[in-house]
Design a protein around this motif. Structure first.
Motif, PDB file in Angstrom:
ATOM      1  N   GLY A 118       0.768  -1.236   0.000  1.00  0.00           N
ATOM      2  CA  GLY A 118       0.000   0.000   0.000  1.00  0.00           C
ATOM      3  C   GLY A 118       0.799   1.286   0.000  1.00  0.00           C
ATOM      4  O   GLY A 118       0.227   2.372   0.106  1.00  0.00           O
ATOM      5  N   SER A 122       4.414   3.324  -1.863  1.00  0.00           N
ATOM      6  CA  SER A 122       5.239   3.301  -3.064  1.00  0.00           C
ATOM      7  C   SER A 122       6.617   2.693  -2.781  1.00  0.00           C
ATOM      8  O   SER A 122       7.098   2.748  -1.639  1.00  0.00           O
ATOM      9  N   SER A 163       3.509  -1.681  -8.072  1.00  0.00           N
ATOM     10  CA  SER A 163       3.582  -0.271  -7.673  1.00  0.00           C
ATOM     11  C   SER A 163       3.217  -0.066  -6.210  1.00  0.00           C
ATOM     12  O   SER A 163       3.490   0.985  -5.638  1.00  0.00           O
ATOM     13  N   SER A 164       2.598  -1.097  -5.597  1.00  0.00           N
ATOM     14  CA  SER A 164       2.185  -0.957  -4.194  1.00  0.00           C
ATOM     15  C   SER A 164       2.566  -2.161  -3.335  1.00  0.00           C
ATOM     16  O   SER A 164       2.066  -2.319  -2.231  1.00  0.00           O
ATOM     17  N   GLN A 165       3.475  -3.007  -3.847  1.00  0.00           N
ATOM     18  CA  GLN A 165       3.969  -4.131  -3.041  1.00  0.00           C
ATOM     19  C   GLN A 165       5.478  -4.251  -3.229  1.00  0.00           C
ATOM     20  O   GLN A 165       5.962  -4.509  -4.325  1.00  0.00           O
TER      21      GLN A 165
END
Length: 293
Positions: free
Chosen positions: A132, A134, A156-158
């Protein structure tokens, strides 16, 4: 343009040998794996989960299943235009592209697992997924902890961090206080960090005398997120990713830049498929292609 992607450690599960034995190519390659490694890999793949997840067992198990899956697709004229593998999966990608043969590949991943296990005492290293936020924010956060590194840029979120177990524990506790989701992974060590430099050096001696051939398909490398077909570059970057980060998210973006519009995950589970879908990328697991066995 079609991209084939091959999964890494964490895709193994007890019973996978039974599940993959439905493919016609299974008997030949499973017997060849046992003969090459001089172990009963099939029993390990169907046996105790805790034994299977040991690095030197999980890596050849995933390699074997993924390779058999690819040979099944190849038999039905399903081949890629470009390929990549996530961490361990890069070794599978090399094998299916003809950089080396099956026996060499499964030998190398077994050795890779052994050397990784030897590099740091059990329990001293670990990994965690940070969700969740960057990758750039994660890069800044890990600077505050001793022996902690970014290991995998998955989406992009992990982002996955790796390093000393004590620092992983502190990071997770601090993250919870700050409303950041972070969970420890069930792994046996700090993959893709300088703690594995010794494993990299030992693997360098293993591949030193192996002649790598030009691949049948361009391979986008974990260490650079760039494609290459040069055998010496392939050898160099295959070693680099042992103790360096996996730029997976960047590799996917590069394949899309080159024209890949459909991704097929070739191997057990759907780890990469799910990550790709979270990025709104068209992705299928190979079993979803509707090919009759």
């Amino acid at each position: 343009m079609k991209a084939f992607v091959f999964p890494g450690q964490g895709s193994q599960y007890s019973g996978m040998a039974d599940d993959f034995s439905i493919y016609p190519e299974w008997n030949y390659y499973s017997e060849l794996a046992n003969k090459t490694l001089e172990i009963d890999l099939i029993s390990i793949m169907n046996g105790d989960e805790n034994i299977l997840k040991i690095t030197e067992n999980a890596q050849p198990a995933i390699f074997l299943a993924s390779y058999v899956a690819y040979k099944f697709l190849e038999k039905h004229n399903k081949t890629p235009d470009i390929i990549a593998g996530h961490s361990l999966g890069e070794y599978t990608a090399f094998a299916v592209a003809g950089v080396y043969d099956f026996e060499t590949g499964i030998y190398l991943v077994r050795k890779r697992g052994e050397y990784i296990s030897m590099a740091i005492k059990p329990g001293e290293g670990s990994m965690a997924a940070v969700l969740g936020v960057s990758p750039e924010e994660v890069e800044n956060l890990v600077k505050n902890y001793e022996g902690l590194y970014v290991a995998n840029y998955n989406t992009s979120s992990q982002t996955v961090i790796s390093g000393l177990k004590s620092s992983i524990d502190k990071f997770i506790a601090d993250a919870k206080k700050n409303g950041i989701r972070a969970r420890e992974l069930v792994v046996s060590g700090p993959f893709h960090t300088p703690f594995l430099e010794m494993a990299k050096e030992k693997m360098a001696r293993e591949v030193e005398h192996i002649k790598f051939k030009p691949p049948k398909f361009p391979i986008v490398m974990n260490s650079t997120a760039k494609e290459t077909s040069d055998p010496e570059e392939l050898k160099h970057y295959l070693l680099e990713q042992i103790s360096g980060p996996v730029y997976w998210y960047q590799s996917v973006k590069r394949m899309i830049e080159l024209g890949a519009s459909e991704f097929v995950e070739v191997g057990p589970k759907k780890v990469l498929t799910n990550m790709l879908k979270r990025e709104k990328v068209k992705a299928l697991h190979f079993q979803e292609l509707g090919i009759n066995i």
